[in-house]
Design a protein around this motif. Structure first.
Motif: not given
Length: 123
Positions: A114-116, A85-96, A3-6, A21-24
């Motif tokens: 991960g789920r983000g 950061v700017n408004r374009q960075d408004n998002a769910v960030f996730f890792c793989a 698993w991965l978790a952000e 952070s992305c923990i694996s």
């Protein structure tokens, strides 16, 4: 279990910084290629950054010079330092994690993702 978790998202003002952070767990982390992605509301998944298993990094043009991807092998954790950061960075960030860079770029044949974590940019 593989698993991965952000963690580390949250609210941030435009121009500010954040370091998710992305923990694996459960796989050969030091032999993996890692990627950070974003998915904004109503948009498809977009690749932001890749950290290859040999330490070479890749950045999308939209984040180059602002974001930095790093890892801690001992902690099996990948970080995404987000500056200016700017408004374009408004998002769910996730890792793989993937066996190849090509797999990460195609978002195909990945080992885990991960789920983000939500990043909300205010201004």
């Amino acid at each position: 279990e593989l698993w991965l978790a952000e963690f580390g998202g949250g609210s941030v003002q435009a121009g500010g910084s954040l370091r998710p952070s992305c923990i694996s767990s459960g796989f050969h982390f030091d032999a993996s290629n890692m990627g950070w992605y974003r998915q904004a509301p109503g948009h498809e998944c977009v690749l932001d950054s890749i950290l290859r298993s040999d330490g070479v990094s890749y950045y999308a043009d939209s984040v180059k010079g602002r974001f930095t991807i790093t890892l801690d092998n001992a902690k099996t954790t990948v970080y995404l330092q987000m500056n200016t950061v700017n408004r374009q960075d408004n998002a769910v960030f996730f890792c793989a994690a993937g066996p190849t860079v090509a797999a990460l770029k195609r978002f195909s044949e990945l080992n885990a993702w991960g789920r983000g974590t939500q990043v909300s940019v205010s201004s």
